[in-house]
Design a protein around this motif. Structure first.
Motif, PDB file in Angstrom:
ATOM      1  N   GLU A 149       0.837  -1.260   0.024  1.00 28.59           N
ATOM      2  CA  GLU A 149      -0.075  -0.121  -0.087  1.00 28.59           C
ATOM      3  C   GLU A 149       0.939   1.101   0.053  1.00 28.59           C
ATOM      4  O   GLU A 149       0.581   2.402  -0.701  1.00 28.59           O
ATOM      5  N   ARG A 150       2.125   1.292   0.856  1.00 32.31           N
ATOM      6  CA  ARG A 150       2.764   2.271   0.627  1.00 32.31           C
ATOM      7  C   ARG A 150       3.639   2.625  -0.503  1.00 32.31           C
ATOM      8  O   ARG A 150       4.102   3.539  -1.124  1.00 32.31           O
ATOM      9  N   VAL A 151       4.010   1.388  -0.976  1.00 32.15           N
ATOM     10  CA  VAL A 151       4.704   1.336  -2.441  1.00 32.15           C
ATOM     11  C   VAL A 151       3.670   2.158  -3.333  1.00 32.15           C
ATOM     12  O   VAL A 151       4.187   3.124  -4.368  1.00 32.15           O
ATOM     13  N   ASN A 152       2.528   1.752  -3.340  1.00 33.22           N
ATOM     14  CA  ASN A 152       1.566   2.250  -4.425  1.00 33.22           C
ATOM     15  C   ASN A 152       1.140   3.491  -4.216  1.00 33.22           C
ATOM     16  O   ASN A 152       1.140   4.487  -4.978  1.00 33.22           O
ATOM     17  N   ALA A 153       1.228   3.939  -3.106  1.00 29.50           N
ATOM     18  CA  ALA A 153       1.198   5.413  -2.560  1.00 29.50           C
ATOM     19  C   ALA A 153       2.400   6.235  -3.111  1.00 29.50           C
ATOM     20  O   ALA A 153       2.057   7.511  -3.744  1.00 29.50           O
ATOM     21  N   ALA A 156       2.072   6.596  -7.042  1.00 25.24           N
ATOM     22  CA  ALA A 156       0.904   7.241  -7.510  1.00 25.24           C
ATOM     23  C   ALA A 156       1.579   8.900  -7.645  1.00 25.24           C
ATOM     24  O   ALA A 156       0.977   9.516  -8.488  1.00 25.24           O
ATOM     25  N   ARG A 157       2.651   9.245  -7.190  1.00 27.84           N
ATOM     26  CA  ARG A 157       3.551  10.438  -7.257  1.00 27.84           C
ATOM     27  C   ARG A 157       4.300  10.672  -8.379  1.00 27.84           C
ATOM     28  O   ARG A 157       4.869  11.545  -8.687  1.00 27.84           O
ATOM     29  N   PHE A 158       4.648   9.359  -8.994  1.00 28.40           N
ATOM     30  CA  PHE A 158       5.510   9.477 -10.228  1.00 28.40           C
ATOM     31  C   PHE A 158       4.869  10.055 -11.324  1.00 28.40           C
ATOM     32  O   PHE A 158       3.861  10.289 -11.528  1.00 28.40           O
ATOM     33  N   SER A 159       5.899  10.682 -12.048  1.00 25.43           N
ATOM     34  CA  SER A 159       5.710  11.210 -13.539  1.00 25.43           C
ATOM     35  C   SER A 159       5.767  10.198 -14.453  1.00 25.43           C
ATOM     36  O   SER A 159       6.035   9.165 -14.057  1.00 25.43           O
ATOM     37  N   LEU A 246      11.709   1.776  -5.851  1.00 26.21           N
ATOM     38  CA  LEU A 246      12.712   1.914  -6.647  1.00 26.21           C
ATOM     39  C   LEU A 246      12.643   1.029  -7.820  1.00 26.21           C
ATOM     40  O   LEU A 246      13.058   1.353  -8.828  1.00 26.21           O
ATOM     41  N   ALA A 247      12.431  -0.129  -7.591  1.00 21.98           N
ATOM     42  CA  ALA A 247      11.950  -1.267  -8.553  1.00 21.98           C
ATOM     43  C   ALA A 247      10.749  -0.720  -9.610  1.00 21.98           C
ATOM     44  O   ALA A 247      10.831  -1.319 -10.988  1.00 21.98           O
ATOM     45  N   ARG A 248       9.966   0.186  -9.207  1.00 23.80           N
ATOM     46  CA  ARG A 248       9.045   0.724 -10.265  1.00 23.80           C
ATOM     47  C   ARG A 248       9.527   2.004 -11.029  1.00 23.80           C
ATOM     48  O   ARG A 248       8.747   2.422 -11.840  1.00 23.80           O
ATOM     49  N   THR A 249      10.696   2.488 -10.894  1.00 21.93           N
ATOM     50  CA  THR A 249      11.058   3.296 -11.342  1.00 21.93           C
ATOM     51  C   THR A 249      11.727   3.159 -12.892  1.00 21.93           C
ATOM     52  O   THR A 249      11.739   1.952 -13.302  1.00 21.93           O
ATOM     53  N   SER A 250      12.225   4.045 -13.727  1.00 22.54           N
ATOM     54  CA  SER A 250      12.457   3.759 -15.086  1.00 22.54           C
ATOM     55  C   SER A 250      14.161   3.520 -14.933  1.00 22.54           C
ATOM     56  O   SER A 250      14.831   2.980 -16.033  1.00 22.54           O
ATOM     57  N   ARG A 251      14.713   4.087 -14.258  1.00 28.23           N
ATOM     58  CA  ARG A 251      16.370   3.893 -14.101  1.00 28.23           C
ATOM     59  C   ARG A 251      16.665   4.013 -12.664  1.00 28.23           C
ATOM     60  O   ARG A 251      16.114   5.062 -12.105  1.00 28.23           O
TER      61      ARG A 251
END
Length: 287
Positions: A149-153, A156-159, A246-251
């Motif tokens: 839930e915290r990862v999803n939150a 949700a703030r990512f561009s 971090l695993a959900r970022t692009s780099r």
């Protein structure tokens, strides 16, 4: 025919234990052995497995918390237990590998599959051994709901394009010396020049680094609410939130010598760039 069993004691912090468990899981899957993981709580990771991860769904895999008996039978032999488990392990297991032996064995091309196949084996380990795809991590490890839930939150703030930074400090001498904060500032500025409107997710164990990068990048910077620690369930969950965000970022831009950002990169299948000085010249080295 008995295909064997491997008893694994994963050692060290979160990422180190994950690497050892994933390696052992893949090894046992390849040779058809059963895997039994005994999870000890100590200064490096003071949390039960069930408080940070969901149960592993596999007929080849069992994981249990260490009992009082395990401290004299299954624990890795060392000075603090007067090496007593060594005698029990000599009787109970036909083959044994301890954590300090893993690196030398890897360097000489040891065949772990031949070692494990059809035998009753014991291993303590804090690192990867053997070769396996990244999806092994996604098959074995599923964070508990409070973490996801915290990862999803955070996500949700990512561009549309968000990079991750892991800046390791405190007790990690190599990361502090070889990956100075200025390298991350320079990398962030280059990324912003190429991707206006992007965001940066920062994972760090240093509040001063959060303030410094916040002053440079302002609203483009996303950070977690609390500092991760090893001595409480909430602190370890905080570290897991950082890892899976971090695993959900692009780099990911990571610190020298740290196992944390490589683990995040493998979980997410994300490009990892390790930032380190080269020979004192301040050169950025991509890993």
């Amino acid at each position: 025919m008995d295909k064997g069993k491997l008893t694994l004691v994963p050692v060290g912090g979160l990422a180190n234990r994950m690497r050892a468990v994933a390696s052992a899981f893949h090894l046992c899957r390849c040779v058809g052995s059963r895997l039994s993981v005994v999870w000890f709580r100590d200064w490096a990771l003071n949390a039960p497995f069930a408080d940070i991860f969901e149960p592993v769904n596999s007929c080849l895999f069992e994981l249990r918390e260490a009992t009082a008996l395990d401290f004299v039978v299954t624990d890795r032999p060392r000075w603090r237990n007067a090496w007593l488990p060594a005698a029990m392990q000599w009787v109970l297991y036909g083959r044994r590998i301890y954590e300090k032996e893993v690196t030398p064995l890897k360097l000489r091309g040891f065949d772990f599959e031949a070692w494990a196949r059809g035998h009753r084996c014991y291993m303590s380990c804090y690192q990867e051994f053997g070769s396996y795809p990244d999806d092994v991590y996604r098959a074995v490890f599923h964070p508990v709901r409070a973490v996801t839930e915290r990862v999803n939150a955070n996500a949700a703030r990512f561009s549309d394009y968000t990079i991750g930074m892991h800046i390791r400090r405190t007790d990690h001498g190599e990361a502090t010396a070889m990956s100075p904060t200025r390298l991350f500032v320079d990398a962030g500025r280059r990324e912003l020049a190429a991707h206006p409107g992007m965001r940066i997710y920062l994972a760090t164990d240093d509040e001063g680094v959060k303030r410094e990068l916040g002053g440079v990048f302002g609203s483009a910077l996303i950070t977690s609410d609390g500092a991760a620690s090893r001595d409480s369930v909430e602190g370890i969950r905080g570290g897991l939130v950082d890892m899976y965000t971090l695993a959900r970022t692009s780099r990911i831009y990571g610190s020298a010598g740290s196992s944390f950002s490589p683990m995040a990169a493998r979980i997410g299948g994300v490009e990892l760039v390790e930032l380190r000085t080269a020979g004192g010249g301040g050169t950025t080295v991509a890993g």
